[in-house]
Design a protein around this motif. Structure first.
Motif, PDB file in Angstrom:
ATOM      1  N   VAL A   8       0.838  -1.199   0.000  1.00 20.69           N
ATOM      2  CA  VAL A   8       0.000   0.000   0.000  1.00 20.69           C
ATOM      3  C   VAL A   8       0.874   1.250   0.000  1.00 20.69           C
ATOM      4  CG1 VAL A   8      -1.649   1.346   1.373  1.00 20.69           C
ATOM      5  CG2 VAL A   8      -1.975  -1.116   1.091  1.00 20.69           C
ATOM      6  N   ASN A   9       1.908   1.274   0.839  1.00 23.90           N
ATOM      7  CA  ASN A   9       2.757   2.455   0.932  1.00 23.90           C
ATOM      8  C   ASN A   9       3.545   2.700  -0.353  1.00 23.90           C
ATOM      9  OD1 ASN A   9       1.897   3.124   3.515  1.00 23.90           O
ATOM     10  ND2 ASN A   9       3.388   1.771   4.454  1.00 23.90           N
ATOM     11  N   ASP A  10       4.021   1.636  -1.003  1.00 20.89           N
ATOM     12  CA  ASP A  10       4.710   1.807  -2.276  1.00 20.89           C
ATOM     13  C   ASP A  10       3.758   2.318  -3.353  1.00 20.89           C
ATOM     14  OD1 ASP A  10       7.148   1.069  -1.239  1.00 20.89           O
ATOM     15  OD2 ASP A  10       7.041  -1.003  -1.970  1.00 20.89           O
ATOM     16  N   THR A  11       2.510   1.916  -3.275  1.00 24.68           N
ATOM     17  CA  THR A  11       1.516   2.407  -4.219  1.00 24.68           C
ATOM     18  C   THR A  11       1.307   3.912  -4.048  1.00 24.68           C
ATOM     19  OG1 THR A  11       0.421   0.258  -4.256  1.00 24.68           O
ATOM     20  CG2 THR A  11      -0.879   2.134  -5.005  1.00 24.68           C
ATOM     21  N   VAL A  12       1.339   4.387  -2.815  1.00 18.34           N
ATOM     22  CA  VAL A  12       1.183   5.823  -2.561  1.00 18.34           C
ATOM     23  C   VAL A  12       2.357   6.606  -3.156  1.00 18.34           C
ATOM     24  CG1 VAL A  12       1.092   7.603  -0.760  1.00 18.34           C
ATOM     25  CG2 VAL A  12      -0.236   5.505  -0.505  1.00 18.34           C
ATOM     26  N   SER A  13       3.579   6.133  -2.942  1.00 20.47           N
ATOM     27  CA  SER A  13       4.728   6.851  -3.497  1.00 20.47           C
ATOM     28  C   SER A  13       4.740   6.770  -5.032  1.00 20.47           C
ATOM     29  CB  SER A  13       6.040   6.340  -2.904  1.00 20.47           C
ATOM     30  OG  SER A  13       6.274   5.005  -3.249  1.00 20.47           O
ATOM     31  N   LYS A  14       4.326   5.638  -5.579  1.00 25.55           N
ATOM     32  CA  LYS A  14       4.251   5.509  -7.037  1.00 25.55           C
ATOM     33  C   LYS A  14       3.215   6.477  -7.606  1.00 25.55           C
ATOM     34  CE  LYS A  14       3.644   2.183 -10.744  1.00 25.55           C
ATOM     35  NZ  LYS A  14       3.340   0.811 -11.118  1.00 25.55           N
ATOM     36  N   MET A  61       6.501   7.173   8.163  1.00 21.11           N
ATOM     37  CA  MET A  61       6.583   6.860   6.739  1.00 21.11           C
ATOM     38  C   MET A  61       6.566   8.149   5.933  1.00 21.11           C
ATOM     39  SD  MET A  61       6.857   3.683   5.912  1.00 21.11           S
ATOM     40  CE  MET A  61       6.474   3.821   4.194  1.00 21.11           C
ATOM     41  N   GLN A  62       7.346   8.159   4.884  1.00 15.53           N
ATOM     42  CA  GLN A  62       7.348   9.266   3.948  1.00 15.53           C
ATOM     43  C   GLN A  62       7.214   8.695   2.549  1.00 15.53           C
ATOM     44  OE1 GLN A  62      11.111  10.650   5.439  1.00 15.53           O
ATOM     45  NE2 GLN A  62      10.147  12.381   6.489  1.00 15.53           N
ATOM     46  N   TYR A  63       6.546   9.438   1.693  1.00 12.76           N
ATOM     47  CA  TYR A  63       6.235   8.985   0.349  1.00 12.76           C
ATOM     48  C   TYR A  63       6.820   9.992  -0.636  1.00 12.76           C
ATOM     49  CZ  TYR A  63       2.956   6.646   3.364  1.00 12.76           C
ATOM     50  OH  TYR A  63       2.406   5.927   4.386  1.00 12.76           O
TER      51      TYR A  63
END
Length: 147
Positions: free
Chosen positions: A26-32, A66-68
């Motif tokens: 989920v977090n990688d999806t936000v940064s993407k 977490m940072q995006y």
């Protein structure tokens, strides 16, 4: 009664395990998505999109969280001031669409861990445009990269 307790405990453990697996995704999806939003912005004249990059985790500063991060590398004959003005028109906050000169592949704003562009840069007309994304869900609490 013992069977009910065992079932509840199993459900709790499986739920926690599911969050631990889902959180990085989920977090990688936000940064993407943060990077994709930059890619989808119209480019100013005399500017070429070279590549995009994204990363999730504890990237700058101290403490937990977490940072995006999402960024694009552009090549432009426009000045830093002209690009800052152009991309600033798309930003709603001061952490969005930040423009800086990019002199080598390494992304200097990232303090923790290495993040670099793949593009070989020749010349002094490369710029990074980056934004910090947000994630209002609870998944940031279950991602070990933020701690």
């Amino acid at each position: 009664m013992k069977k009910v307790f065992t079932s509840i405990l199993l459900i709790a453990v499986l739920s926690l395990f599911a969050f631990l697996i889902a959180a990085p995704i989920v977090n990688d999806t936000v940064s993407k998505k943060t990077a994709e939003e930059l890619v989808n912005l119209p480019l100013p004249n005399h500017t070429e999109l070279m590549e995009s990059i994204h990363k999730s985790g504890k990237l700058v500063g101290n403490g937990n969280g977490m940072q995006y991060f999402g960024a694009i590398l552009i090549k432009s004959s426009l000045s830093l001031e002209e690009l800052t003005e152009y991309y600033g028109s798309f930003a709603e906050h001061d952490w969005e669409c930040v423009v800086e000169k990019q002199e080598d592949a390494r992304i200097a704003v990232i303090e923790h861990g290495d993040l670099a562009f793949q593009t070989e840069m020749k010349g002094d007309d490369y710029y990074i445009v980056y934004s910090w994304g947000t994630n209002p869900t609870i998944f940031h609490e279950f991602d070990i990269r933020g701690h």
